[in-house]
Design a protein around this motif. Structure first.
Motif, PDB file in Angstrom:
ATOM      1  N   UNK A  35       0.855  -1.182   0.000  1.00  0.00           N
ATOM      2  CA  UNK A  35       0.000   0.000   0.000  1.00  0.00           C
ATOM      3  C   UNK A  35       0.894   1.236   0.000  1.00  0.00           C
ATOM      4  N   UNK A  42      -5.945   8.056   3.328  1.00  0.00           N
ATOM      5  CA  UNK A  42      -5.953   6.635   3.684  1.00  0.00           C
ATOM      6  C   UNK A  42      -4.960   5.853   2.835  1.00  0.00           C
ATOM      7  N   UNK A  43      -4.560   4.668   3.300  1.00  0.00           N
ATOM      8  CA  UNK A  43      -3.686   3.816   2.471  1.00  0.00           C
ATOM      9  C   UNK A  43      -4.383   3.435   1.166  1.00  0.00           C
ATOM     10  N   UNK A  56      -3.019  -8.828  -8.247  1.00  0.00           N
ATOM     11  CA  UNK A  56      -3.618  -7.513  -8.491  1.00  0.00           C
ATOM     12  C   UNK A  56      -2.501  -6.476  -8.640  1.00  0.00           C
ATOM     13  N   UNK A  97      -5.774 -14.609   0.396  1.00  0.00           N
ATOM     14  CA  UNK A  97      -6.309 -13.371  -0.167  1.00  0.00           C
ATOM     15  C   UNK A  97      -7.746 -13.138   0.259  1.00  0.00           C
ATOM     16  N   UNK A  98      -8.433 -14.213   0.611  1.00  0.00           N
ATOM     17  CA  UNK A  98      -9.825 -14.058   0.990  1.00  0.00           C
ATOM     18  C   UNK A  98     -10.056 -13.819   2.459  1.00  0.00           C
ATOM     19  N   UNK A 102      -5.834  -8.679   8.208  1.00  0.00           N
ATOM     20  CA  UNK A 102      -4.544  -8.209   7.702  1.00  0.00           C
ATOM     21  C   UNK A 102      -3.640  -7.802   8.867  1.00  0.00           C
TER      22      UNK A 102
ATOM     23  N   UNK B  34     -15.587  -4.552   9.390  1.00  0.00           N
ATOM     24  CA  UNK B  34     -14.263  -4.579  10.002  1.00  0.00           C
ATOM     25  C   UNK B  34     -13.908  -3.184  10.513  1.00  0.00           C
ATOM     26  N   UNK B  36     -10.383  -1.069  11.692  1.00  0.00           N
ATOM     27  CA  UNK B  36      -8.942  -0.936  11.846  1.00  0.00           C
ATOM     28  C   UNK B  36      -8.658   0.466  12.386  1.00  0.00           C
ATOM     29  N   UNK B  87     -10.826   3.304  10.908  1.00  0.00           N
ATOM     30  CA  UNK B  87     -11.426   2.970   9.624  1.00  0.00           C
ATOM     31  C   UNK B  87     -12.476   1.867   9.796  1.00  0.00           C
ATOM     32  N   UNK B  91     -16.498  -5.838   4.045  1.00  0.00           N
ATOM     33  CA  UNK B  91     -15.869  -6.818   3.154  1.00  0.00           C
ATOM     34  C   UNK B  91     -16.687  -8.084   3.098  1.00  0.00           C
ATOM     35  N   UNK B  93     -17.670 -11.993   3.187  1.00  0.00           N
ATOM     36  CA  UNK B  93     -17.216 -13.111   4.023  1.00  0.00           C
ATOM     37  C   UNK B  93     -16.161 -13.906   3.288  1.00  0.00           C
ATOM     38  N   UNK B  94     -16.432 -14.212   2.026  1.00  0.00           N
ATOM     39  CA  UNK B  94     -15.433 -14.884   1.192  1.00  0.00           C
ATOM     40  C   UNK B  94     -14.938 -13.840   0.199  1.00  0.00           C
ATOM     41  N   UNK B  95     -13.792 -13.240   0.558  1.00  0.00           N
ATOM     42  CA  UNK B  95     -13.371 -12.033  -0.156  1.00  0.00           C
ATOM     43  C   UNK B  95     -12.774 -12.304  -1.518  1.00  0.00           C
ATOM     44  N   UNK B  96     -12.352 -13.536  -1.757  1.00  0.00           N
ATOM     45  CA  UNK B  96     -11.792 -13.849  -3.067  1.00  0.00           C
ATOM     46  C   UNK B  96     -10.704 -12.888  -3.439  1.00  0.00           C
ATOM     47  N   UNK B  97     -10.876 -12.206  -4.549  1.00  0.00           N
ATOM     48  CA  UNK B  97      -9.866 -11.266  -5.028  1.00  0.00           C
ATOM     49  C   UNK B  97     -10.119  -9.851  -4.545  1.00  0.00           C
ATOM     50  N   UNK B  98     -10.989  -9.663  -3.571  1.00  0.00           N
ATOM     51  CA  UNK B  98     -11.306  -8.316  -3.096  1.00  0.00           C
ATOM     52  C   UNK B  98     -10.418  -7.962  -1.918  1.00  0.00           C
ATOM     53  N   UNK B  99      -9.424  -7.101  -2.130  1.00  0.00           N
ATOM     54  CA  UNK B  99      -8.538  -6.748  -1.026  1.00  0.00           C
ATOM     55  C   UNK B  99      -9.181  -5.715  -0.096  1.00  0.00           C
ATOM     56  N   UNK B 100      -8.485  -5.418   0.973  1.00  0.00           N
ATOM     57  CA  UNK B 100      -8.935  -4.432   1.951  1.00  0.00           C
ATOM     58  C   UNK B 100      -8.782  -3.028   1.360  1.00  0.00           C
ATOM     59  N   UNK B 101      -9.865  -2.289   1.308  1.00  0.00           N
ATOM     60  CA  UNK B 101      -9.853  -0.937   0.753  1.00  0.00           C
ATOM     61  C   UNK B 101     -10.278   0.032   1.850  1.00  0.00           C
ATOM     62  N   UNK B 102      -9.470   1.056   2.071  1.00  0.00           N
ATOM     63  CA  UNK B 102      -9.716   2.017   3.142  1.00  0.00           C
ATOM     64  C   UNK B 102     -10.489   3.226   2.632  1.00  0.00           C
ATOM     65  N   UNK B 103     -11.470   3.656   3.425  1.00  0.00           N
ATOM     66  CA  UNK B 103     -12.117   4.954   3.203  1.00  0.00           C
ATOM     67  C   UNK B 103     -11.366   6.018   3.981  1.00  0.00           C
TER      68      UNK B 103
END
Lengths: 113, 112
Positions: A35, A42-43, A56, A97-98, A102, B34, B36, B87, B91, B93-103
């Motif tokens: 990141x 934000x990151x 990705x 990844x799922x 983190x 979540x 953080x 933050x 997200x 439950x099964x995030x697959x290819x969806x990473x953590x994205x911060x607002x």
């Protein structure tokens, strides 16, 4: 060991330099992330590695080159950066990844002069 | 595409409970909430997450409304070391290819 270790903590580099940021974890996590964080923002996600393969790339300029030599290590190679690339670079890992849990490192504070 | 809305900043007196709200009105049934936090010049730190039941751990409590459209993170006895950006992230439950994205998060200032 429940930490993500990033080195160096601070880095100053010229626009013609080549440098590398390093990230290491020994939690057995199989997903690792880079990141970028600008001041008071934000990151922002740059790259995701899953099982040592790049999964990705968030349209990051080619002057940033990630590498995952093994499941514990993640590098970010830097070349011909611009002053606007100065930021805090954060590494994170998760079980895969799922998975949502983190763990982040403390980051490398990069200044490009 | 922001999925959560948080106040920009909040103040809390030291020793009092800090209640941080988050709106996630478009949350779907298969998405967790979540939380953080990021203390100045450090990496983000996981606090807690939940699906629909209230959750508590050694750091905080998470209260999710029955319709799941909003939640509140509670720090029961805030200290100066709790000053950070918090933050709220939704997200799957099964995030697959969806990473953590911060607002943008909420900047909490704990005041002595």
């Amino acid at each position: 060991d429940t930490e993500v270790t990033q080195t160096p903590k601070h880095l100053v580099m010229g626009m013609t330099n080549k440098k590398s940021l390093k990230c290491e974890q020994h939690m057995g996590h199989r997903a690792m992330y880079w990141y970028k964080q600008k001041a008071k923002k934000p990151p922002e996600l740059m790259f995701v590695y899953s099982y040592e393969k790049l999964s990705i790339n968030e349209s990051v300029p080619s002057r940033f080159s990630p590498e995952c030599p093994n499941s514990s290590l993640l590098n970010l190679h830097l070349h011909a950066l611009q002053p606007e690339d100065s930021a805090l670079y954060l590494c994170a890992s998760s079980p895969d990844q799922g998975a949502g849990g983190y763990t982040f490192g403390s980051g490398t504070r990069l200044t490009v002069v | 595409d922001a999925k959560t809305t948080q106040p920009t900043s909040m103040d809390c007196a030291e020793g009092r409970a800090a209640n941080l709200p988050c709106n996630h009105s478009t949350i779907s049934g298969n998405e967790y909430v979540y939380w953080y936090r990021q203390i100045h010049s450090q990496g983000p730190q996981y606090i807690i997450h939940g699906l629909k039941n209230n959750e508590t751990n050694e750091m905080a409590s998470l209260i999710i409304t029955e319709d799941r459209k909003s939640s509140t993170l509670i720090l029961p006895h805030a200290t100066l070391r709790d000053t950070a950006v918090y933050y709220c992230i939704v997200r799957p439950i099964f995030s697959g290819n969806t990473p953590l994205v911060f607002g943008k998060g909420t900047r909490l200032s704990v005041i002595a």
